[in-house]
Design a protein around this motif. Structure first.
Motif, mmCIF file in Angstrom:
data_model
loop_
_atom_site.group_PDB
_atom_site.id
_atom_site.type_symbol
_atom_site.label_atom_id
_atom_site.label_comp_id
_atom_site.label_asym_id
_atom_site.label_seq_id
_atom_site.Cartn_x
_atom_site.Cartn_y
_atom_site.Cartn_z
ATOM 1 N N SER A 23 0.840 -1.195 0.000
ATOM 2 C CA SER A 23 0.000 0.000 0.000
ATOM 3 C C SER A 23 0.877 1.247 0.000
ATOM 4 O O SER A 23 2.062 1.206 0.338
ATOM 5 C CB SER A 23 -0.899 0.000 1.236
ATOM 6 O OG SER A 23 -0.120 0.156 2.412
ATOM 7 N N LYS A 26 2.474 1.958 3.394
ATOM 8 C CA LYS A 26 3.687 1.197 3.704
ATOM 9 C C LYS A 26 4.890 1.738 2.939
ATOM 10 O O LYS A 26 5.998 1.858 3.484
ATOM 11 C CB LYS A 26 3.485 -0.275 3.365
ATOM 12 C CG LYS A 26 2.643 -1.049 4.355
ATOM 13 C CD LYS A 26 2.630 -2.520 3.972
ATOM 14 C CE LYS A 26 1.737 -3.327 4.891
ATOM 15 N NZ LYS A 26 1.706 -4.751 4.490
ATOM 16 N N HIS A 103 -3.164 -9.916 11.426
ATOM 17 C CA HIS A 103 -3.359 -10.721 10.212
ATOM 18 C C HIS A 103 -4.510 -11.710 10.384
ATOM 19 O O HIS A 103 -5.169 -12.078 9.402
ATOM 20 C CB HIS A 103 -2.073 -11.479 9.876
ATOM 21 C CG HIS A 103 -0.985 -10.593 9.359
ATOM 22 N ND1 HIS A 103 0.344 -10.969 9.342
ATOM 23 C CD2 HIS A 103 -1.020 -9.332 8.855
ATOM 24 C CE1 HIS A 103 1.073 -9.990 8.838
ATOM 25 N NE2 HIS A 103 0.269 -8.986 8.542
ATOM 26 N N HIS A 243 -9.412 -4.767 8.076
ATOM 27 C CA HIS A 243 -7.991 -5.137 8.126
ATOM 28 C C HIS A 243 -7.296 -4.330 9.222
ATOM 29 O O HIS A 243 -7.823 -3.326 9.715
ATOM 30 C CB HIS A 243 -7.306 -4.888 6.777
ATOM 31 C CG HIS A 243 -7.347 -3.450 6.334
ATOM 32 N ND1 HIS A 243 -6.483 -2.501 6.818
ATOM 33 C CD2 HIS A 243 -8.173 -2.808 5.459
ATOM 34 C CE1 HIS A 243 -6.745 -1.329 6.261
ATOM 35 N NE2 HIS A 243 -7.778 -1.489 5.434
ATOM 36 N N GLU A 245 -4.006 -3.091 8.879
ATOM 37 C CA GLU A 245 -2.759 -2.669 8.236
ATOM 38 C C GLU A 245 -2.046 -1.575 9.025
ATOM 39 O O GLU A 245 -0.818 -1.470 8.988
ATOM 40 C CB GLU A 245 -3.033 -2.180 6.812
ATOM 41 C CG GLU A 245 -1.755 -1.874 6.047
ATOM 42 C CD GLU A 245 -2.009 -1.452 4.617
ATOM 43 O OE1 GLU A 245 -1.742 -0.282 4.298
ATOM 44 O OE2 GLU A 245 -2.482 -2.295 3.837
ATOM 45 N N GLU A 248 0.659 -2.889 11.068
ATOM 46 C CA GLU A 248 1.880 -3.193 10.318
ATOM 47 C C GLU A 248 2.714 -1.934 10.093
ATOM 48 O O GLU A 248 3.946 -1.964 10.206
ATOM 49 C CB GLU A 248 1.522 -3.823 8.977
ATOM 50 C CG GLU A 248 0.896 -5.203 9.070
ATOM 51 C CD GLU A 248 0.728 -5.831 7.698
ATOM 52 O OE1 GLU A 248 1.745 -5.965 6.987
ATOM 53 O OE2 GLU A 248 -0.411 -6.161 7.334
#
Length: 271
Positions: A23, A26, A103, A243, A245, A248
């Motif tokens: 993405s 990220k 996850h 999600h 994310e 992360e």
């Protein structure tokens, strides 16, 4: 030729989707971390240059960082900073577990491991503040500033008590007569700040405050971000998105902070 070009175009990235299957969030986090890594590299390189240039006056870390909370009077070289390093590494482990739970869309475990990461970060920042306070306060004996040079009192490494009649300069013990001149004409100093450093060259204190402070600011910022993400996860924002994310992304930052500390620890405390 046209068929080959068409195949190449289809196989490559022609816009519209995120490259490398990552993405944009990220990717930009990676860009930020790379630029930040270059900044820390510059600071540590400058530290290495100054240490080499003034190696004769540079403090020995094990003689500077030997305090431990509630164990005053005990000489425990680098034990406390080792504990700080362990705490930060363990917080990186809990962050990995939070990402893994994300996850699996396991909200409960995300909250548990994010909370543990926040606690680890707060413990590290608090420990760093305690270490700073001891570094600024200095030792009970202090040192002597004489003609812009720092003279430390000779220390019996068996008993760890100093002989306040004999001084050491550049790790060389002066005679009793020379020591008397230095003590009589010098200025007693305690601790380290931006103006003097009882442990050795002033540049050591400058670099210590700047680099560890800059890293500490990163850790504190990471804790604030982690708290924000924790609240978002608690309120179910990420569940509604489908999600985790964001875990992360902040995990990348937290692992970077952990990795940088390994280099700071090596440069300042081990070398």
């Amino acid at each position: 030729m046209s068929e080959v070009s068409a195949d190449v175009k289809l196989a490559g990235w022609d816009g519209g989707t995120s490259p490398l299957r990552a993405s944009y969030g990220k990717l930009f986090m990676w860009f930020f971390l790379i630029s930040d890594a270059l900044t820390f590299s510059g600071f540590l390189s400058a530290y290495g240059f100054f240490r080499h240039r003034y190696s004769g006056e540079w403090p020995v870390p094990s003689t500077v960082f030997h305090h431990f909370p509630f164990l005053e009077g005990h000489h425990l070289p680098l034990l406390y900073v080792g504990l700080m390093t362990f705490i930060l590494i363990m917080s990186s482990v809990t962050m990995v577990l939070a990402v893994e739970a994300g996850h699996r869309n396991n909200k409960r475990q995300v909250l548990v491991w994010m909370f543990a990461t926040i606690i680890g970060g707060l413990m590290f920042v608090g420990s760093q503040a305690w270490e700073w306070s001891n570094f600024i306060k200095g030792s009970e004996d202090g040192a002597i500033l004489y003609e812009n040079h720092i003279y430390n009192f000779e220390v019996d490494h068996v008993t760890h008590h100093s002989n306040k009649e004999i001084v050491v300069y550049k790790q060389e013990v002066l005679s009793k007569e020379a020591s008397a001149i230095v003590i009589a004409g010098g200025e007693p100093i305690h601790g380290a700040n931006l103006h003097h450093n009882e442990y050795g060259h002033i540049a050591f204190a400058d670099f210590f405050f700047f680099i560890t402070g800059f890293h500490g600011f990163h850790v504190f910022s990471g804790v604030c971000i982690n708290i924000t993400i924790f609240i978002m996860a608690f309120k179910g924002v990420m569940e509604r998105r489908g999600h985790y994310e964001m875990i992360e992304k902040v995990g990348l930052y937290w692992h970077f902070v952990d990795l940088v500390w390994v280099f700071v620890f090596t440069f300042f405390y081990l070398l």
